[in-house]
Every structure is written in structure tokens, then in C-alpha cells.
Design a protein around this motif. Sequence first.
Motif, PDB file in Angstrom:
ATOM      1  N   SER A  51       0.828  -1.220   0.000  1.00 30.23           N
ATOM      2  CA  SER A  51       0.000   0.000   0.000  1.00 30.23           C
ATOM      3  C   SER A  51       0.857   1.263   0.000  1.00 30.23           C
ATOM      4  O   SER A  51       0.547   2.231  -0.698  1.00 30.23           O
ATOM      5  N   ILE A  52       1.927   1.266   0.769  1.00 32.99           N
ATOM      6  CA  ILE A  52       2.807   2.439   0.841  1.00 32.99           C
ATOM      7  C   ILE A  52       3.476   2.686  -0.508  1.00 32.99           C
ATOM      8  O   ILE A  52       3.584   3.829  -0.960  1.00 32.99           O
ATOM      9  N   CYS A  53       3.894   1.624  -1.165  1.00 33.06           N
ATOM     10  CA  CYS A  53       4.583   1.759  -2.455  1.00 33.06           C
ATOM     11  C   CYS A  53       3.626   1.974  -3.625  1.00 33.06           C
ATOM     12  O   CYS A  53       4.048   2.443  -4.687  1.00 33.06           O
ATOM     13  N   SER A  54       2.361   1.651  -3.466  1.00 33.83           N
ATOM     14  CA  SER A  54       1.424   1.629  -4.594  1.00 33.83           C
ATOM     15  C   SER A  54       1.280   2.939  -5.378  1.00 33.83           C
ATOM     16  O   SER A  54       1.090   2.874  -6.597  1.00 33.83           O
ATOM     17  N   PRO A  55       1.388   4.130  -4.767  1.00 32.57           N
ATOM     18  CA  PRO A  55       1.277   5.342  -5.591  1.00 32.57           C
ATOM     19  C   PRO A  55       2.379   5.464  -6.649  1.00 32.57           C
ATOM     20  O   PRO A  55       2.220   6.183  -7.627  1.00 32.57           O
ATOM     21  N   HIS A  56       3.463   4.761  -6.452  1.00 36.55           N
ATOM     22  CA  HIS A  56       4.594   4.840  -7.371  1.00 36.55           C
ATOM     23  C   HIS A  56       4.684   3.614  -8.291  1.00 36.55           C
ATOM     24  O   HIS A  56       5.699   3.412  -8.960  1.00 36.55           O
ATOM     25  N   LEU A  57       3.626   2.802  -8.287  1.00 40.37           N
ATOM     26  CA  LEU A  57       3.622   1.569  -9.083  1.00 40.37           C
ATOM     27  C   LEU A  57       2.425   1.562 -10.031  1.00 40.37           C
ATOM     28  O   LEU A  57       1.389   2.154  -9.741  1.00 40.37           O
ATOM     29  N   SER A  58       2.577   0.850 -11.131  1.00 42.66           N
ATOM     30  CA  SER A  58       1.438   0.666 -12.043  1.00 42.66           C
ATOM     31  C   SER A  58       0.517  -0.414 -11.469  1.00 42.66           C
ATOM     32  O   SER A  58       0.913  -1.167 -10.572  1.00 42.66           O
ATOM     33  N   ASN A  59      -0.673  -0.486 -12.015  1.00 41.13           N
ATOM     34  CA  ASN A  59      -1.610  -1.530 -11.568  1.00 41.13           C
ATOM     35  C   ASN A  59      -1.040  -2.920 -11.812  1.00 41.13           C
ATOM     36  O   ASN A  59      -1.232  -3.823 -11.000  1.00 41.13           O
ATOM     37  N   LEU A  60      -0.339  -3.088 -12.915  1.00 42.06           N
ATOM     38  CA  LEU A  60       0.279  -4.379 -13.214  1.00 42.06           C
ATOM     39  C   LEU A  60       1.341  -4.737 -12.172  1.00 42.06           C
ATOM     40  O   LEU A  60       1.399  -5.884 -11.711  1.00 42.06           O
ATOM     41  N   ILE A 102       1.486  -3.721  -9.061  1.00 47.23           N
ATOM     42  CA  ILE A 102       0.794  -4.031  -7.805  1.00 47.23           C
ATOM     43  C   ILE A 102       0.248  -5.458  -7.853  1.00 47.23           C
ATOM     44  O   ILE A 102       0.383  -6.214  -6.889  1.00 47.23           O
ATOM     45  N   LYS A 103      -0.353  -5.820  -8.989  1.00 46.63           N
ATOM     46  CA  LYS A 103      -0.864  -7.193  -9.140  1.00 46.63           C
ATOM     47  C   LYS A 103       0.264  -8.207  -9.061  1.00 46.63           C
ATOM     48  O   LYS A 103       0.110  -9.284  -8.471  1.00 46.63           O
ATOM     49  N   GLU A 104       1.419  -7.888  -9.653  1.00 48.18           N
ATOM     50  CA  GLU A 104       2.571  -8.795  -9.597  1.00 48.18           C
ATOM     51  C   GLU A 104       3.067  -8.978  -8.165  1.00 48.18           C
ATOM     52  O   GLU A 104       3.396 -10.092  -7.750  1.00 48.18           O
ATOM     53  N   LEU A 105       3.106  -7.893  -7.384  1.00 49.26           N
ATOM     54  CA  LEU A 105       3.532  -7.990  -5.977  1.00 49.26           C
ATOM     55  C   LEU A 105       2.538  -8.819  -5.168  1.00 49.26           C
ATOM     56  O   LEU A 105       2.939  -9.659  -4.363  1.00 49.26           O
ATOM     57  N   ASN A 106       1.246  -8.574  -5.387  1.00 50.48           N
ATOM     58  CA  ASN A 106       0.231  -9.363  -4.681  1.00 50.48           C
ATOM     59  C   ASN A 106       0.306 -10.833  -5.075  1.00 50.48           C
ATOM     60  O   ASN A 106       0.143 -11.723  -4.233  1.00 50.48           O
ATOM     61  N   SER A 107       0.577 -11.092  -6.342  1.00 51.60           N
ATOM     62  CA  SER A 107       0.732 -12.469  -6.809  1.00 51.60           C
ATOM     63  C   SER A 107       1.955 -13.123  -6.175  1.00 51.60           C
ATOM     64  O   SER A 107       1.898 -14.273  -5.739  1.00 51.60           O
ATOM     65  N   GLN A 108       3.053 -12.378  -6.108  1.00 53.12           N
ATOM     66  CA  GLN A 108       4.267 -12.914  -5.489  1.00 53.12           C
ATOM     67  C   GLN A 108       4.018 -13.223  -4.018  1.00 53.12           C
ATOM     68  O   GLN A 108       4.461 -14.248  -3.507  1.00 53.12           O
ATOM     69  N   PHE A 109       3.266 -12.350  -3.351  1.00 46.32           N
ATOM     70  CA  PHE A 109       2.929 -12.586  -1.939  1.00 46.32           C
ATOM     71  C   PHE A 109       2.074 -13.847  -1.793  1.00 46.32           C
ATOM     72  O   PHE A 109       2.301 -14.667  -0.907  1.00 46.32           O
ATOM     73  N   ALA A 110       1.107 -14.017  -2.655  1.00 45.41           N
ATOM     74  CA  ALA A 110       0.233 -15.184  -2.585  1.00 45.41           C
ATOM     75  C   ALA A 110       0.975 -16.485  -2.876  1.00 45.41           C
ATOM     76  O   ALA A 110       0.528 -17.561  -2.460  1.00 45.41           O
ATOM     77  N   ARG A 111       2.109 -16.409  -3.552  1.00 42.22           N
ATOM     78  CA  ARG A 111       2.885 -17.602  -3.911  1.00 42.22           C
ATOM     79  C   ARG A 111       4.035 -17.881  -2.940  1.00 42.22           C
ATOM     80  O   ARG A 111       4.831 -18.795  -3.185  1.00 42.22           O
ATOM     81  N   VAL A 112       4.127 -17.157  -1.852  1.00 35.29           N
ATOM     82  CA  VAL A 112       5.191 -17.392  -0.868  1.00 35.29           C
ATOM     83  C   VAL A 112       5.054 -18.808  -0.304  1.00 35.29           C
ATOM     84  O   VAL A 112       3.979 -19.216   0.125  1.00 35.29           O
ATOM     85  N   LYS A 113       6.147 -19.537  -0.358  1.00 37.79           N
ATOM     86  CA  LYS A 113       6.160 -20.913   0.164  1.00 37.79           C
ATOM     87  C   LYS A 113       7.183 -21.111   1.286  1.00 37.79           C
ATOM     88  O   LYS A 113       7.059 -22.012   2.082  1.00 37.79           O
TER      89      LYS A 113
END
Length: 132
Positions: free
Chosen positions: A81-90, A92-103
Amino acid sequence: MNNKTYQDIAKGFVCKLTFSVSITMFLYCQPYLMYSVVTHDLKYTFIFGILALFCFGSIISESANIWYKENAIAHIKQAISICSPHLSNLEIKELNSQFARVKTRNDYILLDKKLRELAANNQLDLPKFDIL
């Protein structure tokens, strides 16, 4: 922390069944423990005392585990959320995807490092979080 912990963190929720069972067992033992103390039945006092201590220790351990998982989840979500103003929507989705794939712990550390680098590049401060 083991890999299961970081997989739970990536899922975004924590199963609290063990915690509930420990509390139930602890509360169930209390009347028997008190009765055995009052009647001076040392054998049952010892048995229920040990069982109560085990349940109490389990409650403390599970509480610490839940606290860590909830804070680890909040940390990554807040960092995104803190970084999101400086990121594209894509991105942000990639970061959320990477978080969801943490093993593993290493996956979590790499994501945290990536977010810290993004924040530093944009002169943003991320809250400190000690990864166990």
C-alpha cells in the motif's frame, strides 16, 4: 519458523483450531485440578496440574505463532500500500501475486527486500518488521 508458517502467511489467514482446543482443554481441567487440590488427592493434582501446564504452554505458543503470522501479513500488505502510488496496476498485481505464492521464509524475505528497494527508490519509509 518453518515453511508451513510462511505458506499460512501467504494465504492471508490463520487456522485457530489448535488454539481453541488448547483453551477448551485448559478450562476443562481447571475444576478437576481445583477439586484434587481441595481433597488433597496428590495423584490427580499432579496429573491435572501437568495437563493444565501443557495446555497453558500450548496456548502461549499458539498465541505467539498467530501474532507473528498476523503481523507478517499486515507488514507486506502495508508495504504494498505504501509503495502503490509509485507503481502501475500491473506491478501491484505482480507484488500481490508474489505474496500469494510465498512458500518459504526465503520467498518472504525476497518479497520484503523487493518492497524495501521500491520504497527506498521512491524515498518512502517502510515500517520495521523482524522476520523470524
